[in-house]
Design a protein around this motif. Structure first.
Motif, PDB file in Angstrom:
ATOM      1  N   ARG A 276       0.818  -1.217   0.000  1.00  0.00           N
ATOM      2  CA  ARG A 276       0.000   0.000   0.000  1.00  0.00           C
ATOM      3  C   ARG A 276       0.852   1.268   0.000  1.00  0.00           C
ATOM      4  NH1 ARG A 276      -3.785   1.943   4.967  1.00  0.00           N
ATOM      5  NH2 ARG A 276      -4.323   3.950   4.098  1.00  0.00           N
ATOM      6  N   PHE A 277       1.903   1.303   0.811  1.00  0.00           N
ATOM      7  CA  PHE A 277       2.659   2.539   0.994  1.00  0.00           C
ATOM      8  C   PHE A 277       3.852   2.707   0.057  1.00  0.00           C
ATOM      9  CE2 PHE A 277       0.170   2.404   4.862  1.00  0.00           C
ATOM     10  CZ  PHE A 277      -0.272   3.713   4.937  1.00  0.00           C
ATOM     11  N   LEU A 278       4.243   1.656  -0.643  1.00  0.00           N
ATOM     12  CA  LEU A 278       5.240   1.800  -1.700  1.00  0.00           C
ATOM     13  C   LEU A 278       4.452   1.825  -3.018  1.00  0.00           C
ATOM     14  CD1 LEU A 278       8.028  -0.675  -0.506  1.00  0.00           C
ATOM     15  CD2 LEU A 278       8.058   1.828  -0.406  1.00  0.00           C
ATOM     16  N   ALA A 279       4.064   3.007  -3.424  1.00  0.00           N
ATOM     17  CA  ALA A 279       3.145   3.200  -4.545  1.00  0.00           C
ATOM     18  C   ALA A 279       3.643   2.516  -5.813  1.00  0.00           C
ATOM     19  CB  ALA A 279       2.955   4.691  -4.803  1.00  0.00           C
TER      20      ALA A 279
ATOM     21  N   GLY B 211      12.977   0.088  13.026  1.00  0.00           N
ATOM     22  CA  GLY B 211      12.397  -0.718  14.086  1.00  0.00           C
ATOM     23  C   GLY B 211      10.889  -0.775  13.897  1.00  0.00           C
ATOM     24  N   LYS B 212      10.308  -1.919  14.201  1.00  0.00           N
ATOM     25  CA  LYS B 212       8.855  -2.040  14.096  1.00  0.00           C
ATOM     26  C   LYS B 212       8.231  -1.602  15.408  1.00  0.00           C
ATOM     27  CE  LYS B 212       8.950  -5.727  10.666  1.00  0.00           C
ATOM     28  NZ  LYS B 212       8.635  -7.126  10.389  1.00  0.00           N
ATOM     29  N   PRO B 213       7.104  -0.950  15.422  1.00  0.00           N
ATOM     30  CA  PRO B 213       6.254  -0.647  14.281  1.00  0.00           C
ATOM     31  C   PRO B 213       6.854   0.464  13.411  1.00  0.00           C
ATOM     32  CG  PRO B 213       5.304   0.316  16.250  1.00  0.00           C
ATOM     33  CD  PRO B 213       6.517  -0.473  16.673  1.00  0.00           C
ATOM     34  N   ILE B 214       6.584   0.364  12.140  1.00  0.00           N
ATOM     35  CA  ILE B 214       7.146   1.268  11.139  1.00  0.00           C
ATOM     36  C   ILE B 214       6.232   2.470  10.942  1.00  0.00           C
ATOM     37  CG2 ILE B 214       7.701   1.428   8.670  1.00  0.00           C
ATOM     38  CD1 ILE B 214       8.418  -1.590   8.858  1.00  0.00           C
ATOM     39  N   ASN B 215       6.839   3.621  10.707  1.00  0.00           N
ATOM     40  CA  ASN B 215       6.078   4.809  10.329  1.00  0.00           C
ATOM     41  C   ASN B 215       5.787   4.677   8.833  1.00  0.00           C
ATOM     42  OD1 ASN B 215       5.114   7.305   9.563  1.00  0.00           O
ATOM     43  ND2 ASN B 215       6.692   8.463  10.634  1.00  0.00           N
ATOM     44  N   TRP B 216       4.615   4.143   8.521  1.00  0.00           N
ATOM     45  CA  TRP B 216       4.288   3.803   7.131  1.00  0.00           C
ATOM     46  C   TRP B 216       4.226   5.010   6.213  1.00  0.00           C
ATOM     47  CZ3 TRP B 216       5.257  -0.836   5.783  1.00  0.00           C
ATOM     48  CH2 TRP B 216       5.199  -1.848   6.733  1.00  0.00           C
ATOM     49  N   LYS B 217       3.863   6.143   6.739  1.00  0.00           N
ATOM     50  CA  LYS B 217       3.762   7.334   5.890  1.00  0.00           C
ATOM     51  C   LYS B 217       5.132   7.798   5.404  1.00  0.00           C
ATOM     52  CE  LYS B 217      -0.566   8.847   7.840  1.00  0.00           C
ATOM     53  NZ  LYS B 217      -1.291   9.843   8.600  1.00  0.00           N
ATOM     54  N   GLU B 218       6.186   7.369   6.066  1.00  0.00           N
ATOM     55  CA  GLU B 218       7.546   7.786   5.707  1.00  0.00           C
ATOM     56  C   GLU B 218       8.325   6.728   4.925  1.00  0.00           C
ATOM     57  OE1 GLU B 218       9.125  10.770   6.083  1.00  0.00           O
ATOM     58  OE2 GLU B 218       7.113  11.451   6.582  1.00  0.00           O
ATOM     59  N   ILE B 219       7.782   5.539   4.768  1.00  0.00           N
ATOM     60  CA  ILE B 219       8.569   4.441   4.196  1.00  0.00           C
ATOM     61  C   ILE B 219       9.055   4.735   2.771  1.00  0.00           C
ATOM     62  CG2 ILE B 219       6.613   3.029   3.397  1.00  0.00           C
ATOM     63  CD1 ILE B 219       9.808   1.670   5.022  1.00  0.00           C
ATOM     64  N   ALA B 220       8.205   5.293   1.936  1.00  0.00           N
ATOM     65  CA  ALA B 220       8.611   5.577   0.552  1.00  0.00           C
ATOM     66  C   ALA B 220       9.744   6.595   0.516  1.00  0.00           C
ATOM     67  CB  ALA B 220       7.410   6.069  -0.257  1.00  0.00           C
TER      68      ALA B 220
ATOM     69  N   LYS C  55      -3.696  12.323  -2.652  1.00  0.00           N
ATOM     70  CA  LYS C  55      -4.375  11.514  -1.634  1.00  0.00           C
ATOM     71  C   LYS C  55      -4.877  12.414  -0.513  1.00  0.00           C
ATOM     72  CE  LYS C  55      -2.998   6.898  -2.225  1.00  0.00           C
ATOM     73  NZ  LYS C  55      -4.068   5.968  -2.209  1.00  0.00           N
ATOM     74  N   GLY C  56      -4.088  13.409  -0.141  1.00  0.00           N
ATOM     75  CA  GLY C  56      -4.498  14.354   0.889  1.00  0.00           C
ATOM     76  C   GLY C  56      -5.740  15.119   0.466  1.00  0.00           C
ATOM     77  N   MET C  57      -5.791  15.505  -0.806  1.00  0.00           N
ATOM     78  CA  MET C  57      -6.958  16.218  -1.315  1.00  0.00           C
ATOM     79  C   MET C  57      -8.180  15.320  -1.280  1.00  0.00           C
ATOM     80  SD  MET C  57      -6.069  19.270  -1.922  1.00  0.00           S
ATOM     81  CE  MET C  57      -7.366  19.916  -2.931  1.00  0.00           C
ATOM     82  N   GLU C  58      -8.014  14.056  -1.658  1.00  0.00           N
ATOM     83  CA  GLU C  58      -9.141  13.120  -1.637  1.00  0.00           C
ATOM     84  C   GLU C  58      -9.673  12.965  -0.225  1.00  0.00           C
ATOM     85  OE1 GLU C  58      -7.871   9.429  -3.373  1.00  0.00           O
ATOM     86  OE2 GLU C  58      -7.318  10.412  -5.243  1.00  0.00           O
TER      87      GLU C  58
END
Length: 180
Positions: free
Chosen positions: A21-24, A105-114, A146-149
């Motif tokens: 999901r987070f790696l577009a 380290g887990k849990p991962i900050n998914w919004k920053e992974i890309a 995505k933010g606009m949506e």
């Protein structure tokens, strides 16, 4: 623009779905391995540009995969990001000695992974700055859209503004008209 090839070695399905999901897919060409053995097979045949590696994989551990890529296969250039619940100082130092570019380290900050993947790739390949800049531009555009949506979903629809206030009858006036 050519997508960045990322191998994700992760055995938990839920975590794989989050990477998916987070790696577009518009920016990253992703390939998933559920075991260390599968990760090595994909590495040899697919030639990823970045590897995200869980340390606790079945069959062959992520640490063994890291060691084989760096020492046995002699690939010191591919950026490898460790993603693990194991976050002791010794775990991190063992991986750092083998030349990892990041440790999540887990849990991962998914919004920053890309962004982290792009940062690690750029650090390892500064000569590819133009390619990374274009991928970042695509990523930021995707995030903005995505933010606009999401904002549109949250905001109630406003009636069209015509310049005039919509006239509404007061409850007393409605009663008079009814004859009451």
């Amino acid at each position: 623009m050519e997508k960045l090839k990322v191998l994700v070695a992760e055995d938990h399905k839920a975590t794989q779905k989050l990477y998916d999901r987070f790696l577009a897919e518009e920016i990253f060409d992703r390939n998933f391995a559920k075991s260390g053995e599968e990760a090595l097979d994909i590495y040899r045949t697919w030639k990823p540009e970045v590897i995200i590696l869980d340390l606790m994989l079945p069959e062959v551990s992520g640490y063994t995969v890291l060691k084989e890529i760096r020492e046995d296969l002699g690939d010191k250039g591919i950026p490898i990001i460790i993603s693990s619940n194991l976050a002791s100082k010794d775990d991190i130092l063992s991986c750092a000695k083998l030349g990892v570019q990041g440790y999540l380290g887990k849990p991962i900050n998914w919004k920053e992974i890309a962004r982290r993947v792009l940062d690690c790739f750029q650090k390892a390949h500064p000569q590819m700055a133009d390619r990374v800049a274009e991928l970042r531009k695509q990523l930021e555009a995707k995030i903005a859209s995505k933010g606009m949506e999401k904002r549109k979903e949250k905001e109630p629809e406003k009636p069209e503004e015509t310049g005039k206030e919509k006239e509404t009858e007061k409850p007393e006036e409605m009663e008079k008209e009814k004859g009451g």
